[in-house]
Design an enzyme around this catalytic site. Structure first.
Site, short mmCIF file in Angstrom:
data_model
loop_
_atom_site.label_atom_id
_atom_site.label_comp_id
_atom_site.label_asym_id
_atom_site.label_seq_id
_atom_site.Cartn_x
_atom_site.Cartn_y
_atom_site.Cartn_z
N GLY A 14 0.79 -1.24 0.00
CA GLY A 14 0.00 0.00 0.00
C GLY A 14 0.81 1.27 0.00
O GLY A 14 0.25 2.36 0.15
N SER A 55 1.74 8.07 2.11
CA SER A 55 0.90 6.88 2.34
C SER A 55 0.97 6.42 3.80
O SER A 55 2.04 6.42 4.42
CB SER A 55 1.38 5.71 1.47
OG SER A 55 1.17 5.99 0.11
N ILE A 56 -0.17 5.98 4.29
CA ILE A 56 -0.21 5.42 5.65
C ILE A 56 0.73 4.21 5.72
O ILE A 56 1.43 4.02 6.72
CB ILE A 56 -1.66 5.02 6.01
CG1 ILE A 56 -2.54 6.28 6.08
CG2 ILE A 56 -1.70 4.27 7.33
CD1 ILE A 56 -4.03 6.02 6.26
N ASP A 90 -0.74 -5.68 -8.04
CA ASP A 90 -2.02 -5.07 -8.37
C ASP A 90 -3.07 -6.15 -8.17
O ASP A 90 -2.98 -7.22 -8.79
CB ASP A 90 -2.00 -4.59 -9.84
CG ASP A 90 -3.32 -3.94 -10.26
OD1 ASP A 90 -4.38 -4.26 -9.69
OD2 ASP A 90 -3.28 -3.11 -11.20
N ILE A 127 -4.58 -0.92 1.44
CA ILE A 127 -5.07 -0.57 0.11
C ILE A 127 -6.60 -0.51 0.12
O ILE A 127 -7.27 -1.22 0.87
CB ILE A 127 -4.59 -1.55 -0.98
CG1 ILE A 127 -5.21 -2.94 -0.81
CG2 ILE A 127 -3.08 -1.65 -1.00
CD1 ILE A 127 -4.84 -3.92 -1.92
N TYR A 157 -18.41 9.51 2.28
CA TYR A 157 -17.63 8.25 2.38
C TYR A 157 -18.35 7.11 1.66
O TYR A 157 -17.72 6.18 1.16
CB TYR A 157 -17.33 7.91 3.85
CG TYR A 157 -16.12 7.03 3.99
CD1 TYR A 157 -14.87 7.43 3.52
CD2 TYR A 157 -16.21 5.78 4.60
CE1 TYR A 157 -13.76 6.63 3.64
CE2 TYR A 157 -15.09 4.97 4.73
CZ TYR A 157 -13.87 5.40 4.25
OH TYR A 157 -12.77 4.59 4.37
N LYS A 207 -15.69 -0.95 4.33
CA LYS A 207 -14.91 -0.97 5.58
C LYS A 207 -15.66 -1.73 6.68
O LYS A 207 -15.03 -2.36 7.53
CB LYS A 207 -14.59 0.46 6.04
CG LYS A 207 -13.66 1.25 5.13
CD LYS A 207 -12.30 0.62 4.96
CE LYS A 207 -11.30 1.58 4.32
NZ LYS A 207 -10.04 0.91 3.91
N THR A 240 -3.91 11.94 2.09
CA THR A 240 -3.15 11.06 1.21
C THR A 240 -3.75 11.09 -0.19
O THR A 240 -4.77 11.73 -0.40
CB THR A 240 -3.22 9.61 1.72
OG1 THR A 240 -4.60 9.21 1.69
CG2 THR A 240 -2.69 9.48 3.13
N ALA A 258 -5.27 8.60 -1.74
CA ALA A 258 -6.59 7.97 -1.71
C ALA A 258 -7.64 8.96 -1.20
O ALA A 258 -8.75 9.04 -1.72
CB ALA A 258 -6.56 6.72 -0.83
N1 NAD Z 1 -6.27 8.78 4.26
C1 NAD Z 1 -7.21 8.62 5.19
O1 NAD Z 1 -7.81 9.58 5.67
C2 NAD Z 1 -7.55 7.24 5.68
C3 NAD Z 1 -8.20 7.11 6.92
C4 NAD Z 1 -8.51 5.84 7.37
C5 NAD Z 1 -8.18 4.73 6.60
N2 NAD Z 1 -7.54 4.89 5.40
C6 NAD Z 1 -7.21 3.70 4.63
O2 NAD Z 1 -5.81 3.55 4.60
C7 NAD Z 1 -5.45 2.74 3.48
C8 NAD Z 1 -4.31 3.39 2.72
O3 NAD Z 1 -4.73 4.56 2.09
P1 NAD Z 1 -3.89 5.92 2.14
O4 NAD Z 1 -4.78 6.94 2.73
O5 NAD Z 1 -2.54 5.68 2.73
O6 NAD Z 1 -3.78 6.30 0.59
P2 NAD Z 1 -2.70 5.91 -0.53
O7 NAD Z 1 -3.28 6.42 -1.81
O8 NAD Z 1 -1.35 6.37 -0.17
O9 NAD Z 1 -2.71 4.31 -0.51
C9 NAD Z 1 -3.71 3.56 -1.15
C10 NAD Z 1 -3.00 2.38 -1.76
O10 NAD Z 1 -3.95 1.49 -2.36
C11 NAD Z 1 -3.30 0.92 -3.46
N3 NAD Z 1 -4.22 0.29 -4.39
C12 NAD Z 1 -5.33 0.81 -4.98
N4 NAD Z 1 -5.86 -0.09 -5.83
C13 NAD Z 1 -5.08 -1.20 -5.76
C14 NAD Z 1 -5.09 -2.45 -6.41
N5 NAD Z 1 -6.00 -2.76 -7.36
N6 NAD Z 1 -4.13 -3.36 -6.10
C15 NAD Z 1 -3.18 -3.06 -5.19
N7 NAD Z 1 -3.10 -1.88 -4.56
C16 NAD Z 1 -4.03 -0.97 -4.84
C17 NAD Z 1 -2.58 2.10 -4.09
O11 NAD Z 1 -1.57 1.65 -4.97
C18 NAD Z 1 -2.03 2.79 -2.87
O12 NAD Z 1 -0.73 2.33 -2.55
C19 NAD Z 1 -6.74 2.55 2.68
O13 NAD Z 1 -7.31 1.31 3.05
C20 NAD Z 1 -7.61 3.69 3.17
O14 NAD Z 1 -8.99 3.41 3.02
C21 NAD Z 1 -7.22 6.13 4.93
#
Ligand code: NAD
Length: 277
Positions: A36, A42-43, A87, A115, A178, A185, A216, A218
């Protein structure tokens, strides 16, 4: 944009100084997979930095060739030797990653699944209107991939281990914009509990981490995200937004043996936002 966790402060943008300095190598000897990382916001990157700073050895994946150039330098600073494409839509890539870890390491101790994906029209519309394809694509990437990773990790976690996924409060409460991701989720958090029950007898623990909003890539797909950030900051008891480093240290703690009797949790790293009405 956020306050860094005290234990992990003083980063610079120099690749060699990307990792926080931590004396206690609490995860030394442990090996795990990070899925991810898209970039340094990225988280998953926050988590990877913490895992590595505490001494763990990491395997890292990137989505595709376009993502590779952003992820590879970060993987290098983590000294990751296994860096592979993953992917969820490409058959065999996930299996190839687990095969490689099996061949090179034999065993693994943790997997971080960070992801999620929803097609734009599904994410931006009402849940009531979501089409079958949009629903299935959202559920496949955002939920099923975690279940599949658990399936592939189980035989490699012979001495137990920890599986992590990232969730959000919009699973529990209706959070404006959302939408279908909240539905995914909720399923993900339920899968965490079922898998924790199923794998617990083998010493495998399963957790969802629920961070407060973070700007981020996403998150940039969610309309009016700045308003969500403002609300999070003013309503959370801590009156602070979380950083990816805050999420990283909390996650790394749960990978430590000291957390061996904690499983099936949804751990909020949100400054206490979720307790407020
Ligand atoms: N940003 C926020 O506010 C937040 C809050 C709570 C939870 N989250 C969750 O944290 C997680 C990471 O998101 P983020 O915010 O770090 O954003 P990010 O965009 O940095 O990471 C999302 C990742 O998902 C991957 N991804 C998407 N489609 C994919 C696929 N088909 N195959 C493999 N990888 C795929 C992307 O390549 C990316 O690395 C997600 O599950 C998101 O829902 C985010």
């Amino acid at each position: 944009m956020t306050d860094a966790a005290p234990a992990l402060e003083s980063e610079s943008k120099q690749p060699s100084a990307l990792l926080p300095q931590v004396k206690a190598k609490l995860l030394e000897g442990k090996k795990g997979l990070i899925v991810g990382i898209a970039n340094d916001q990225s988280i998953a990157w926050g988590c990877a930095k913490a895992f590595r700073a505490f001494g763990a050895e990491l395997a890292v994946t990137y989505l595709n060739d376009k993502a590779r150039k952003y992820v590879e330098p970060l993987a290098q600073s983590l000294e990751a030797r296994i860096v592979m494409p993953l992917d969820a839509g490409v058959p065999g890539q996930m299996e190839a990653v687990f095969d490689r870890m099996a061949g090179e390491w034999g065993e693994i101790d943790f997997v971080l699944h960070s992801i999620a994906f929803a097609p734009k029209d599904a994410l931006h519309g009402r849940v009531v209107d979501v089409k079958r394809e949009g629903f299935l694509a959202t559920m496949e990437v955002s939920c099923w991939t975690f279940m599949r990773m658990a399936h592939l990790a189980e035989p490699l976690m012979r001495k137990g281990g920890t599986l992590f996924t990232m969730t959000y409060y919009g699973s529990q409460m209706v959070v404006k914009n959302y939408n279908i991701m909240g539905v995914a989720k909720a399923a993900l958090e339920s899968a965490v509990r079922y898998m924790a029950a199923e794998l617990g007898p083998k010493g495998i623990r399963v957790h969802a981490i629920s961070p407060g909003p973070l700007a981020t890539r996403a998150a940039s797909g969610i309309p009016e995200f700045d308003e969500l950030l403002d609300k999070a900051k003013s309503k959370a008891p801590a009156r602070s937004l979380v950083s990816i480093d805050d999420v990283g240290v909390a996650t790394a703690f749960l990978a430590h043996d000291a957390a061996r009797l904690i499983t099936g949790e949804t751990l909020y790293v949100d400054g206490g936002y979720h307790i407020m009405d």
